[in-house]
Enzyme design. Structure first.
Site, PDB file in Angstrom:
ATOM      1  N   GLY A 215       0.353  14.391  44.338  1.00  0.00           N
ATOM      2  CA  GLY A 215       1.978  13.848  44.281  1.00  0.00           C
ATOM      3  C   GLY A 215       3.478  14.884  45.094  1.00  0.00           C
ATOM      4  O   GLY A 215       4.674  14.739  45.018  1.00  0.00           O
TER       5      GLY A 215
ATOM      6  N   TRP B 148       4.050  15.279  48.447  1.00  0.00           N
ATOM      7  CA  TRP B 148       4.458  14.141  49.548  1.00  0.00           C
ATOM      8  C   TRP B 148       5.561  12.664  48.550  1.00  0.00           C
ATOM      9  O   TRP B 148       6.401  12.892  49.186  1.00  0.00           O
ATOM     10  CB  TRP B 148       3.953  12.999  50.154  1.00  0.00           C
ATOM     11  CG  TRP B 148       3.336  13.911  51.711  1.00  0.00           C
ATOM     12  CD1 TRP B 148       3.462  15.014  51.283  1.00  0.00           C
ATOM     13  CD2 TRP B 148       2.341  13.661  52.527  1.00  0.00           C
ATOM     14  NE1 TRP B 148       2.506  15.472  52.613  1.00  0.00           N
ATOM     15  CE2 TRP B 148       2.354  14.395  53.416  1.00  0.00           C
ATOM     16  CE3 TRP B 148       2.218  12.057  53.048  1.00  0.00           C
ATOM     17  CZ2 TRP B 148       1.452  13.594  54.461  1.00  0.00           C
ATOM     18  CZ3 TRP B 148       2.297  12.069  54.241  1.00  0.00           C
ATOM     19  CH2 TRP B 148       1.272  12.882  54.910  1.00  0.00           C
TER      20      TRP B 148
ATOM     21  N   ASP C 253      -3.230   7.322  43.769  1.00  0.00           N
ATOM     22  CA  ASP C 253      -4.323   7.642  43.785  1.00  0.00           C
ATOM     23  C   ASP C 253      -5.022   6.948  43.199  1.00  0.00           C
ATOM     24  O   ASP C 253      -4.900   6.783  41.564  1.00  0.00           O
ATOM     25  CB  ASP C 253      -3.552   8.379  43.477  1.00  0.00           C
ATOM     26  CG  ASP C 253      -4.730   9.826  44.417  1.00  0.00           C
ATOM     27  OD1 ASP C 253      -4.484  10.315  45.674  1.00  0.00           O
ATOM     28  OD2 ASP C 253      -6.117   9.831  44.111  1.00  0.00           O
TER      29      ASP C 253
ATOM     30  N   ASP D 116      -7.373   2.854  43.318  1.00  0.00           N
ATOM     31  CA  ASP D 116      -7.450   2.862  44.354  1.00  0.00           C
ATOM     32  C   ASP D 116      -7.320   1.963  45.201  1.00  0.00           C
ATOM     33  O   ASP D 116      -7.660   1.011  45.541  1.00  0.00           O
ATOM     34  CB  ASP D 116      -9.623   3.115  44.525  1.00  0.00           C
ATOM     35  CG  ASP D 116     -10.334   3.496  46.152  1.00  0.00           C
ATOM     36  OD1 ASP D 116      -9.769   2.929  46.557  1.00  0.00           O
ATOM     37  OD2 ASP D 116     -11.115   3.439  45.736  1.00  0.00           O
TER      38      ASP D 116
ATOM     39  N   ASP E  34      -1.803  10.309  52.974  1.00  0.00           N
ATOM     40  CA  ASP E  34      -2.353  12.158  53.311  1.00  0.00           C
ATOM     41  C   ASP E  34      -3.908  11.108  52.753  1.00  0.00           C
ATOM     42  O   ASP E  34      -4.379  12.275  52.140  1.00  0.00           O
ATOM     43  CB  ASP E  34      -1.379  12.815  52.703  1.00  0.00           C
ATOM     44  CG  ASP E  34      -1.828  14.337  52.620  1.00  0.00           C
ATOM     45  OD1 ASP E  34      -2.367  14.135  54.095  1.00  0.00           O
ATOM     46  OD2 ASP E  34      -1.609  15.096  52.471  1.00  0.00           O
TER      47      ASP E  34
ATOM     48  N   LYS F 111      -2.572  10.846  57.756  1.00  0.00           N
ATOM     49  CA  LYS F 111      -3.362  12.042  58.456  1.00  0.00           C
ATOM     50  C   LYS F 111      -4.380  11.271  59.232  1.00  0.00           C
ATOM     51  O   LYS F 111      -5.447  10.220  58.707  1.00  0.00           O
ATOM     52  CB  LYS F 111      -4.350  12.826  57.221  1.00  0.00           C
ATOM     53  CG  LYS F 111      -5.007  13.950  56.905  1.00  0.00           C
ATOM     54  CD  LYS F 111      -5.590  14.461  55.705  1.00  0.00           C
ATOM     55  CE  LYS F 111      -4.646  15.162  54.951  1.00  0.00           C
ATOM     56  NZ  LYS F 111      -5.351  15.545  53.954  1.00  0.00           N
TER      57      LYS F 111
END
Length: 234
Positions: A79, A81, A102, A118, A142, A182
């Protein structure tokens, strides 16, 4: 004692006695965590993870987060970000909106709507769109695949997540919006770069100092989403 990059005094290298049940890799990870100034700073300043400083540094340089924006955080756990996005977009005050997702459970974050799901699940995109209540100004990712130890496999799996995040971003982002994700060194694949440049006015790689020097992670920052209609005209 020594001074690290962020001005904190800390011991010169903490080493742990090897525990019988601890593997070599977990031993090294734990020692690295104990010697990481960003880990101790995150605990002291109330951030969920050291990753918060990566986004803070990127935002300080590129000014991507602003009050009133709608932000999606893909792969949000734990958490860090989302915390930064909520503060910068002022979602706690009701000026912006931050939605995170997430597959790992997270403790609630003020100003953030979280989904324990997901991102690759079939119904995840629609749930995010509904929660956001409009086009996104920023899509953050990320996400990284669980590592297998095989560099090429890990690279391909993580790039697959980036491609899925970008496909979602293209669908949901407002004109002028931002995509930050990322990637792993080994190169952002040509097809992905081509797609990014087709949809965004500026595309660059960034590596914040909070990313560990020995890490292969980079971030791709795409600015100025052109909008689907404009892209379709070409």
């Amino acid at each position: 004692m020594t001074k690290d990059k962020i001005g904190e005094s800390r011991p010169l290298g903490v080493r742990l006695k090897t525990a019988k049940k601890r593997t070599t890799s977990s031993q090294k990870w734990l020692e690295r965590q104990l010697n990481d100034p960003y880990v101790s700073r995150a605990k002291r300043e109330g951030y969920r993870s050291r990753a918060a400083y990566k986004l803070l540094e990127i935002d300080e340089k590129h000014r991507i987060l602003k009050s009133g924006q709608r932000v999606v955080d893909l792969g949000a756990a734990p958490g860090g970000w989302s915390q930064i996005a909520a503060a910068r977009c002022q979602s706690v005050e009701g000026k912006g909106r931050v939605v995170g997702i997430d597959r790992l459970e997270m403790e609630p974050i003020p100003g953030v709507e979280l989904f324990h799901l997901d991102f690759l699940d079939e119904d995840a995109p629609e749930k995010l769109k509904s929660a956001l209540g409009g086009k996104a100004d920023i899509v953050l990712s990320d996400m990284a695949a669980n590592t297998t130890g095989h560099r090429q496999t890990d690279h391909l799996r993580t790039m697959g997540l980036v491609e899925a995040a970008l496909a979602f971003a293209i669908e949901i982002t407002a004109p002028g919006g931002v995509f930050l994700a990322k990637v792993l060194q080994g190169g952002t694949q040509n097809e992905l770069l081509t797609l990014l440049k087709q949809h965004y006015r500026t595309v660059k790689h960034v590596k914040p100092s909070a990313s560990r020097a020995d890490s292969s992670e980079l971030y791709v920052l795409a600015l100025g989403f052109k909008g689907q209609e404009q892209v379709d005209q070409h």
